[in-house]
Design a protein around this motif. Sequence first.
Motif, PDB file in Angstrom:
ATOM      1  N   ARG A   9       6.205  -9.730  -3.702  1.00 59.55           N
ATOM      2  CA  ARG A   9       5.784 -11.119  -3.746  1.00 59.55           C
ATOM      3  C   ARG A   9       4.728 -11.376  -2.677  1.00 59.55           C
ATOM      4  O   ARG A   9       4.626 -10.670  -1.691  1.00 59.55           O
ATOM      5  CB  ARG A   9       6.984 -12.039  -3.511  1.00 59.55           C
ATOM      6  N   ALA A  10       3.945 -12.419  -2.863  1.00 53.94           N
ATOM      7  CA  ALA A  10       2.861 -12.710  -1.934  1.00 53.94           C
ATOM      8  C   ALA A  10       3.360 -12.957  -0.524  1.00 53.94           C
ATOM      9  O   ALA A  10       2.638 -12.759   0.449  1.00 53.94           O
ATOM     10  CB  ALA A  10       2.082 -13.925  -2.431  1.00 53.94           C
ATOM     11  N   ALA A  11       4.620 -13.378  -0.409  1.00 52.88           N
ATOM     12  CA  ALA A  11       5.156 -13.691   0.922  1.00 52.88           C
ATOM     13  C   ALA A  11       5.262 -12.469   1.812  1.00 52.88           C
ATOM     14  O   ALA A  11       5.311 -12.583   3.036  1.00 52.88           O
ATOM     15  CB  ALA A  11       6.532 -14.339   0.781  1.00 52.88           C
ATOM     16  N   ALA A  12       5.328 -11.280   1.219  1.00 55.63           N
ATOM     17  CA  ALA A  12       5.446 -10.059   2.021  1.00 55.63           C
ATOM     18  C   ALA A  12       4.050  -9.630   2.437  1.00 55.63           C
ATOM     19  O   ALA A  12       3.378  -8.908   1.723  1.00 55.63           O
ATOM     20  CB  ALA A  12       6.135  -8.952   1.223  1.00 55.63           C
ATOM     21  N   SER A  13       3.599 -10.083   3.586  1.00 56.61           N
ATOM     22  CA  SER A  13       2.230  -9.814   4.016  1.00 56.61           C
ATOM     23  C   SER A  13       2.144  -8.479   4.719  1.00 56.61           C
ATOM     24  O   SER A  13       3.111  -7.964   5.260  1.00 56.61           O
ATOM     25  CB  SER A  13       1.753 -10.923   4.962  1.00 56.61           C
ATOM     26  N   ILE A  85      26.458   7.604  -7.399  1.00 56.21           N
ATOM     27  CA  ILE A  85      25.062   7.353  -7.069  1.00 56.21           C
ATOM     28  C   ILE A  85      24.165   7.907  -8.157  1.00 56.21           C
ATOM     29  O   ILE A  85      24.383   9.017  -8.659  1.00 56.21           O
ATOM     30  CB  ILE A  85      24.695   8.023  -5.726  1.00 56.21           C
ATOM     31  N   VAL A  86      23.124   7.152  -8.519  1.00 50.66           N
ATOM     32  CA  VAL A  86      22.129   7.653  -9.466  1.00 50.66           C
ATOM     33  C   VAL A  86      20.776   7.042  -9.141  1.00 50.66           C
ATOM     34  O   VAL A  86      20.653   5.838  -8.911  1.00 50.66           O
ATOM     35  CB  VAL A  86      22.527   7.345 -10.932  1.00 50.66           C
ATOM     36  N   ALA A  87      19.753   7.899  -9.073  1.00 52.87           N
ATOM     37  CA  ALA A  87      18.380   7.425  -8.913  1.00 52.87           C
ATOM     38  C   ALA A  87      17.882   6.986 -10.280  1.00 52.87           C
ATOM     39  O   ALA A  87      17.834   7.785 -11.222  1.00 52.87           O
ATOM     40  CB  ALA A  87      17.495   8.535  -8.353  1.00 52.87           C
ATOM     41  N   GLN A  88      17.513   5.722 -10.413  1.00 51.22           N
ATOM     42  CA  GLN A  88      17.126   5.176 -11.708  1.00 51.22           C
ATOM     43  C   GLN A  88      15.673   5.456 -12.050  1.00 51.22           C
ATOM     44  O   GLN A  88      15.340   5.814 -13.177  1.00 51.22           O
ATOM     45  CB  GLN A  88      17.368   3.671 -11.717  1.00 51.22           C
ATOM     46  N   LYS A  89      14.793   5.288 -11.069  1.00 53.86           N
ATOM     47  CA  LYS A  89      13.357   5.450 -11.339  1.00 53.86           C
ATOM     48  C   LYS A  89      12.582   5.427 -10.034  1.00 53.86           C
ATOM     49  O   LYS A  89      13.118   5.112  -8.969  1.00 53.86           O
ATOM     50  CB  LYS A  89      12.843   4.331 -12.242  1.00 53.86           C
ATOM     51  N   VAL A  90      11.279   5.772 -10.144  1.00 54.77           N
ATOM     52  CA  VAL A  90      10.344   5.617  -9.036  1.00 54.77           C
ATOM     53  C   VAL A  90       9.125   4.889  -9.579  1.00 54.77           C
ATOM     54  O   VAL A  90       8.509   5.338 -10.548  1.00 54.77           O
ATOM     55  CB  VAL A  90       9.915   6.976  -8.439  1.00 54.77           C
ATOM     56  N   ASP A  91       8.797   3.753  -8.989  1.00 60.66           N
ATOM     57  CA  ASP A  91       7.599   3.011  -9.360  1.00 60.66           C
ATOM     58  C   ASP A  91       6.473   3.374  -8.404  1.00 60.66           C
ATOM     59  O   ASP A  91       6.636   3.261  -7.178  1.00 60.66           O
ATOM     60  CB  ASP A  91       7.851   1.503  -9.300  1.00 60.66           C
ATOM     61  N   VAL A  92       5.342   3.785  -8.958  1.00 55.65           N
ATOM     62  CA  VAL A  92       4.209   4.221  -8.143  1.00 55.65           C
ATOM     63  C   VAL A  92       3.102   3.183  -8.189  1.00 55.65           C
ATOM     64  O   VAL A  92       2.734   2.695  -9.262  1.00 55.65           O
ATOM     65  CB  VAL A  92       3.664   5.579  -8.636  1.00 55.65           C
ATOM     66  N   GLY A  93       2.578   2.850  -7.024  1.00 56.62           N
ATOM     67  CA  GLY A  93       1.528   1.861  -6.931  1.00 56.62           C
ATOM     68  C   GLY A  93       0.138   2.482  -6.922  1.00 56.62           C
ATOM     69  O   GLY A  93      -0.057   3.644  -7.278  1.00 56.62           O
ATOM     70  N   THR A  94      -0.830   1.702  -6.485  1.00 52.63           N
ATOM     71  CA  THR A  94      -2.236   2.096  -6.508  1.00 52.63           C
ATOM     72  C   THR A  94      -2.833   1.999  -5.104  1.00 52.63           C
ATOM     73  O   THR A  94      -2.215   1.485  -4.174  1.00 52.63           O
ATOM     74  CB  THR A  94      -3.031   1.178  -7.440  1.00 52.63           C
ATOM     75  N   ALA A  95      -4.077   2.482  -4.982  1.00 53.10           N
ATOM     76  CA  ALA A  95      -4.785   2.380  -3.706  1.00 53.10           C
ATOM     77  C   ALA A  95      -4.970   0.918  -3.304  1.00 53.10           C
ATOM     78  O   ALA A  95      -4.936   0.577  -2.115  1.00 53.10           O
ATOM     79  CB  ALA A  95      -6.134   3.088  -3.807  1.00 53.10           C
ATOM     80  N   GLU A  96      -5.165   0.065  -4.305  1.00 55.59           N
ATOM     81  CA  GLU A  96      -5.295  -1.370  -4.016  1.00 55.59           C
ATOM     82  C   GLU A  96      -4.008  -1.923  -3.419  1.00 55.59           C
ATOM     83  O   GLU A  96      -4.032  -2.770  -2.519  1.00 55.59           O
ATOM     84  CB  GLU A  96      -5.658  -2.135  -5.293  1.00 55.59           C
ATOM     85  N   ASP A  97      -2.864  -1.445  -3.916  1.00 56.81           N
ATOM     86  CA  ASP A  97      -1.580  -1.878  -3.361  1.00 56.81           C
ATOM     87  C   ASP A  97      -1.446  -1.430  -1.906  1.00 56.81           C
ATOM     88  O   ASP A  97      -0.916  -2.159  -1.065  1.00 56.81           O
ATOM     89  CB  ASP A  97      -0.422  -1.308  -4.180  1.00 56.81           C
ATOM     90  N   THR A  98      -1.927  -0.234  -1.615  1.00 48.80           N
ATOM     91  CA  THR A  98      -1.867   0.274  -0.246  1.00 48.80           C
ATOM     92  C   THR A  98      -2.621  -0.653   0.706  1.00 48.80           C
ATOM     93  O   THR A  98      -2.142  -0.972   1.799  1.00 48.80           O
ATOM     94  CB  THR A  98      -2.455   1.692  -0.165  1.00 48.80           C
ATOM     95  N   GLU A  99      -3.789  -1.093   0.292  1.00 49.44           N
ATOM     96  CA  GLU A  99      -4.577  -1.986   1.141  1.00 49.44           C
ATOM     97  C   GLU A  99      -3.856  -3.295   1.427  1.00 49.44           C
ATOM     98  O   GLU A  99      -3.999  -3.875   2.511  1.00 49.44           O
ATOM     99  CB  GLU A  99      -5.927  -2.270   0.476  1.00 49.44           C
ATOM    100  N   LYS A 100      -3.066  -3.752   0.464  1.00 49.65           N
ATOM    101  CA  LYS A 100      -2.336  -5.004   0.638  1.00 49.65           C
ATOM    102  C   LYS A 100      -1.084  -4.826   1.495  1.00 49.65           C
ATOM    103  O   LYS A 100      -0.676  -5.748   2.208  1.00 49.65           O
ATOM    104  CB  LYS A 100      -1.929  -5.568  -0.721  1.00 49.65           C
TER     105      LYS A 100
END
Length: 210
Positions: A9-13, A85-100
């Motif tokens: 969310r935008a609140a997580a700066s 315990i079970v790992a459900q998934k991994v969501d991978v972001g982008t370079a743009e997400d890294t900058e944010k």
Amino acid sequence: MSKKKLWLRAAASAAVLTLALTGCGGSDEGDGGATTDKGGSASKEKAEGQPEEQPEEEKGGGELAAGEKATSEFDEDGTKVTYEIVAQKVDVGTAEDTEKLVSDPKKAAGLVPAVAYVEFTVKDGGPVADYPDAGREIEVFADGRRGTILIGASDDAPGCEKSTDVKDWKAGESHVFCDTYMVPEGAKELSVQWAADSDAEPYIWKFENS
């Protein structure tokens, strides 16, 4: 695995997010990418005149198929709990997400965020009064190398829960905890690892990054 715009969310700066120098439970080297050997047990020398001791039985661990659940005991601040315990998934972001997400993107050049979703169900023991620690043992590896943990980045991810919100966790109840690691952009294989402690062999779930 589908790539998607991240989840926060935008609140997580970026100002409140920092890159840890190392991943949890691994090497103290500053690159955050060292592989970790959590397994193995110390051998005991045979005392003269004493019968040879039998080796201790291996405590679980190893690779699991997608969706396959592991069962492990865990010490929650003195309360013995058996988790499924079970790992459900991994969501991978982008370079743009890294900058944010990263306060100093130059330190994360070539890296993208990867969020691991892991479901925990209390099978026996407990209840866990509050602040469960089991979710803190989640690690993400990319092409065999551990990523670098990004502190606080999973708090507002859809489908993820905060351990601080979990109270009086009883048998039969499930919660999904997440952790975010920075991994090399273009990594082919991601794996989620979890172990009850630093001496235990980790459980490993592998995911193709497409």
